[in-house]
Design a protein around this motif. Structure first.
Motif, PDB file in Angstrom:
ATOM      1  N   LYS A  30       0.955  -1.180   0.071  1.00 42.47           N
ATOM      2  CA  LYS A  30       0.044   0.134  -0.102  1.00 42.47           C
ATOM      3  C   LYS A  30       0.924   1.293   0.147  1.00 42.47           C
ATOM      4  CE  LYS A  30      -3.104   1.747   3.052  1.00 42.47           C
ATOM      5  NZ  LYS A  30      -3.457   1.356   4.351  1.00 42.47           N
ATOM      6  N   ARG A  31       1.725   1.290   0.805  1.00 42.34           N
ATOM      7  CA  ARG A  31       2.858   2.263   1.056  1.00 42.34           C
ATOM      8  C   ARG A  31       3.615   2.738  -0.274  1.00 42.34           C
ATOM      9  NH1 ARG A  31       5.754   2.121   6.540  1.00 42.34           N
ATOM     10  NH2 ARG A  31       6.890   3.748   5.737  1.00 42.34           N
ATOM     11  N   LEU A  32       3.994   1.493  -0.933  1.00 38.99           N
ATOM     12  CA  LEU A  32       4.853   1.499  -2.079  1.00 38.99           C
ATOM     13  C   LEU A  32       3.824   2.277  -3.381  1.00 38.99           C
ATOM     14  CD1 LEU A  32       6.606  -1.575  -2.505  1.00 38.99           C
ATOM     15  CD2 LEU A  32       7.831   0.645  -2.949  1.00 38.99           C
ATOM     16  N   LYS A  33       2.706   1.854  -3.232  1.00 31.65           N
ATOM     17  CA  LYS A  33       1.791   2.382  -4.251  1.00 31.65           C
ATOM     18  C   LYS A  33       1.563   4.104  -3.888  1.00 31.65           C
ATOM     19  CE  LYS A  33      -2.651   1.412  -6.392  1.00 31.65           C
ATOM     20  NZ  LYS A  33      -3.878   0.966  -5.976  1.00 31.65           N
ATOM     21  N   GLU A  34       1.364   4.283  -2.660  1.00 29.17           N
ATOM     22  CA  GLU A  34       1.316   5.720  -2.668  1.00 29.17           C
ATOM     23  C   GLU A  34       2.417   6.556  -2.756  1.00 29.17           C
ATOM     24  OE1 GLU A  34      -1.717   4.816   1.517  1.00 29.17           O
ATOM     25  OE2 GLU A  34       0.113   5.728   1.660  1.00 29.17           O
ATOM     26  N   ALA A  35       3.527   5.831  -2.471  1.00 30.82           N
ATOM     27  CA  ALA A  35       4.874   6.703  -2.955  1.00 30.82           C
ATOM     28  C   ALA A  35       5.119   6.820  -4.598  1.00 30.82           C
ATOM     29  CB  ALA A  35       5.940   5.861  -2.324  1.00 30.82           C
ATOM     30  N   GLU A  60       9.037  13.358  -5.313  1.00 31.50           N
ATOM     31  CA  GLU A  60       9.489  13.831  -3.980  1.00 31.50           C
ATOM     32  C   GLU A  60      10.220  12.237  -3.148  1.00 31.50           C
ATOM     33  OE1 GLU A  60       5.101  15.016  -3.197  1.00 31.50           O
ATOM     34  OE2 GLU A  60       6.356  14.512  -5.058  1.00 31.50           O
ATOM     35  N   ASN A  61       9.580  11.450  -3.561  1.00 26.16           N
ATOM     36  CA  ASN A  61       9.732  10.119  -2.567  1.00 26.16           C
ATOM     37  C   ASN A  61      10.836   8.996  -3.113  1.00 26.16           C
ATOM     38  OD1 ASN A  61       8.009  10.926  -0.768  1.00 26.16           O
ATOM     39  ND2 ASN A  61       6.162  10.298  -1.719  1.00 26.16           N
ATOM     40  N   GLN A  62      11.735   9.532  -4.154  1.00 24.55           N
ATOM     41  CA  GLN A  62      12.574   8.536  -4.455  1.00 24.55           C
ATOM     42  C   GLN A  62      13.484   7.601  -3.601  1.00 24.55           C
ATOM     43  OE1 GLN A  62      12.497   8.129  -7.627  1.00 24.55           O
ATOM     44  NE2 GLN A  62      13.804   6.412  -7.440  1.00 24.55           N
ATOM     45  N   GLN A  63      13.594   8.381  -2.458  1.00 25.32           N
ATOM     46  CA  GLN A  63      14.384   7.620  -1.398  1.00 25.32           C
ATOM     47  C   GLN A  63      13.548   6.789  -0.472  1.00 25.32           C
ATOM     48  OE1 GLN A  63      16.389   9.965   1.591  1.00 25.32           O
ATOM     49  NE2 GLN A  63      17.768   8.393   2.186  1.00 25.32           N
ATOM     50  N   GLU A  64      12.304   7.329  -0.007  1.00 30.40           N
ATOM     51  CA  GLU A  64      11.616   6.442   0.455  1.00 30.40           C
ATOM     52  C   GLU A  64      11.044   5.140  -0.270  1.00 30.40           C
ATOM     53  OE1 GLU A  64       7.797   8.153   1.540  1.00 30.40           O
ATOM     54  OE2 GLU A  64       7.156   6.395   2.714  1.00 30.40           O
ATOM     55  N   GLU A  90      12.859   3.428  -2.490  1.00 37.42           N
ATOM     56  CA  GLU A  90      13.818   2.524  -2.390  1.00 37.42           C
ATOM     57  C   GLU A  90      13.827   1.763  -1.121  1.00 37.42           C
ATOM     58  OE1 GLU A  90      17.739   4.353  -3.307  1.00 37.42           O
ATOM     59  OE2 GLU A  90      16.687   4.880  -5.403  1.00 37.42           O
ATOM     60  N   GLN A  91      13.791   2.411   0.034  1.00 31.57           N
ATOM     61  CA  GLN A  91      13.837   1.736   1.463  1.00 31.57           C
ATOM     62  C   GLN A  91      12.564   0.768   1.474  1.00 31.57           C
ATOM     63  OE1 GLN A  91      13.395   5.194   3.976  1.00 31.57           O
ATOM     64  NE2 GLN A  91      15.687   5.433   4.151  1.00 31.57           N
ATOM     65  N   LEU A  92      11.292   1.204   0.871  1.00 34.74           N
ATOM     66  CA  LEU A  92      10.184   0.655   1.023  1.00 34.74           C
ATOM     67  C   LEU A  92      10.630  -0.887   0.235  1.00 34.74           C
ATOM     68  CD1 LEU A  92       7.372   3.064   0.659  1.00 34.74           C
ATOM     69  CD2 LEU A  92       7.790   1.575   2.704  1.00 34.74           C
ATOM     70  N   HIS A  93      10.859  -0.655  -1.197  1.00 34.18           N
ATOM     71  CA  HIS A  93      11.251  -1.858  -1.847  1.00 34.18           C
ATOM     72  C   HIS A  93      12.277  -2.781  -0.929  1.00 34.18           C
ATOM     73  CE1 HIS A  93       9.509  -1.952  -5.660  1.00 34.18           C
ATOM     74  NE2 HIS A  93       9.764  -0.449  -5.809  1.00 34.18           N
ATOM     75  N   ILE A  94      13.248  -2.454  -0.529  1.00 36.18           N
ATOM     76  CA  ILE A  94      14.208  -3.183   0.221  1.00 36.18           C
ATOM     77  C   ILE A  94      13.467  -3.964   1.465  1.00 36.18           C
ATOM     78  CG2 ILE A  94      16.127  -3.190   1.993  1.00 36.18           C
ATOM     79  CD1 ILE A  94      17.456  -1.008   0.077  1.00 36.18           C
ATOM     80  N   LEU A  95      12.537  -3.133   2.101  1.00 38.95           N
ATOM     81  CA  LEU A  95      11.873  -3.861   3.390  1.00 38.95           C
ATOM     82  C   LEU A  95      10.613  -4.878   2.738  1.00 38.95           C
ATOM     83  CD1 LEU A  95      11.020  -0.512   5.556  1.00 38.95           C
ATOM     84  CD2 LEU A  95      12.685  -2.479   6.229  1.00 38.95           C
TER      85      LEU A  95
END
Ligand SMILES: [Zn+2]
Length: 348
Positions: free
Chosen positions: A280-285, A291-295, A297-302
């Motif tokens: 869900k969060r990935l989709k939102e990002a 503005e959310n490039q870094q976030e 990437e983090q979400l993808h890893i998690l």
């Protein structure tokens, strides 16, 4: 009531005959047909079973028509049944030995099957009970089956498999005797003592068929060996590696199974919810990509880690010596080590 959803994987297993060589000429058997491809639900897993039939490749061999089957595949479930023989025997035992009511048995089975994400309805369960009682009458039916007897004559006799199964830790054993070549159950009996004399009684209906026995495969129990030797002194007797190894591995297997189930219960639901949340969060990002490039990437890893955990929880055991629980623990430890490194800022 909200139903808890459990995720299971179907494990594909390919079965080949235990006999590797032609009974007549000794040639190495070759795969010739797929006897069946079906789903079997056992107490511990959902299997996609591919059962391969082999034949003797020598065209001039008198035994070239004989089809060899895997007795392990035939032992999983009765023909036409999705629920495994282990479930069928459990139903029979709970009913006849524990004298449980239909509702009680249904509750027990529902709990057991929930661990592998399966259900069973009352009607299916009653059907299994009927099959169980039919199984115990197998001997009388087989003696009147002329078409089957003809098939046995073509095979030049019976290749017997004698299999003692203990459905629970009690002192009862169900003996299933089948013809490996036709896959047919010849007799089944529930016994509380496994003396040589008792086993000869169990095997008596098979002897009464008066068909030639070209070989016997059984586990290594001494009284079984003696009973077979007395009834069919001429028949070659092979101790089945599958039986012997299964017995050797059973204790560890059971212990491992408990650990595995326990880990699954504690982690599966949480991991799944965590992943859903990640998605869900990935989709939102992704919608606010810039503005959310870094976030992202983090979400993808998690999410990748969570997927690995979920994968680890679905590792299955394979008897005799692949222990799902141990493999699961090893995989989870690796993931943990990797996460710890990540936390310290090192490489993943
Ligand atoms: Zn041959």
């Amino acid at each position: 009531m909200r139903k808890k959803k459990v995720f299971t994987q179907t494990v594909k297993r390919i079965f080949h005959p235990e006999m590797k060589q032609c009974l007549d000429c000794g040639s190495r058997l070759r795969r010739s047909v797929t006897i069946s491809e079906r789903t079997v639900i056992t107490l511990s897993q959902v299997l996609r079973v591919v059962h391969c039939g082999y034949r003797c490749p020598a065209a001039d061999c008198p035994g070239s028509k004989r089809l060899y089957r895997s007795m392990e595949a035939d032992a999983l479930a009765l023909p036409g049944f999705t629920f495994g023989l282990d479930i069928l025997l459990l139903v029979g035992q709970l009913r006849l030995r524990e004298h449980q009511t239909v509702d009680e048995i249904h509750r027990t089975l529902t709990q057991r099957l929930a661990l592998i994400g399966q259900t069973i309805c009352r009607r299916e369960m009653l059907f299994l009970f009927e099959a169980y009682t039919a199984l115990l009458r197998a001997g009388t039916e087989v003696s009147q089956d002329a078409a089957w007897k003809e098939e046995v004559q073509e095979n030049k006799g019976l290749l017997l498999s004698v299999d003692g199964i203990q459905p629970d830790n009690g002192n009862e054993t169900i003996y299933l005797v089948r013809d490996v070549l036709t896959g047919r159950i010849l007799t089944a009996e529930n016994v509380t003592d496994s003396t040589k004399e008792r086993l000869k009684q169990v095997l008596a209906p098979v002897a009464a068929l008066d068909l030639p026995v070209i070989g016997v495969i059984s586990d290594a129990q001494p009284t079984e060996l003696q009973a077979v030797a007395e009834l069919w002194p001429q028949a070659p007797h092979q101790i089945c590696q599958f039986h012997a190894i299964r017995e050797a591995g059973r204790l560890i297997y059971n212990a491992d199974h408990r650990v595995k189930t326990d880990m699954r219960i504690r982690m599966q639901q949480r991991t799944h919810e965590y992943r859903q949340n990640m998605h869900k969060r990935l989709k939102e990002a992704e919608e606010k990509r810039e503005e959310n490039q870094q976030e992202m990437e983090q979400l993808h890893i998690l999410e990748e880690y969570a997927a690995m955990v979920e994968g680890a929880l679905n590792i299955d055991s394979l008897t005799p010596f692949q222990y799902g629980g141990l493999a699961m623990q090893e995989a989870l430890t690796k993931i943990q080590t990797s996460l710890e490194k990540l936390e310290k800022g090192g490489e993943q």
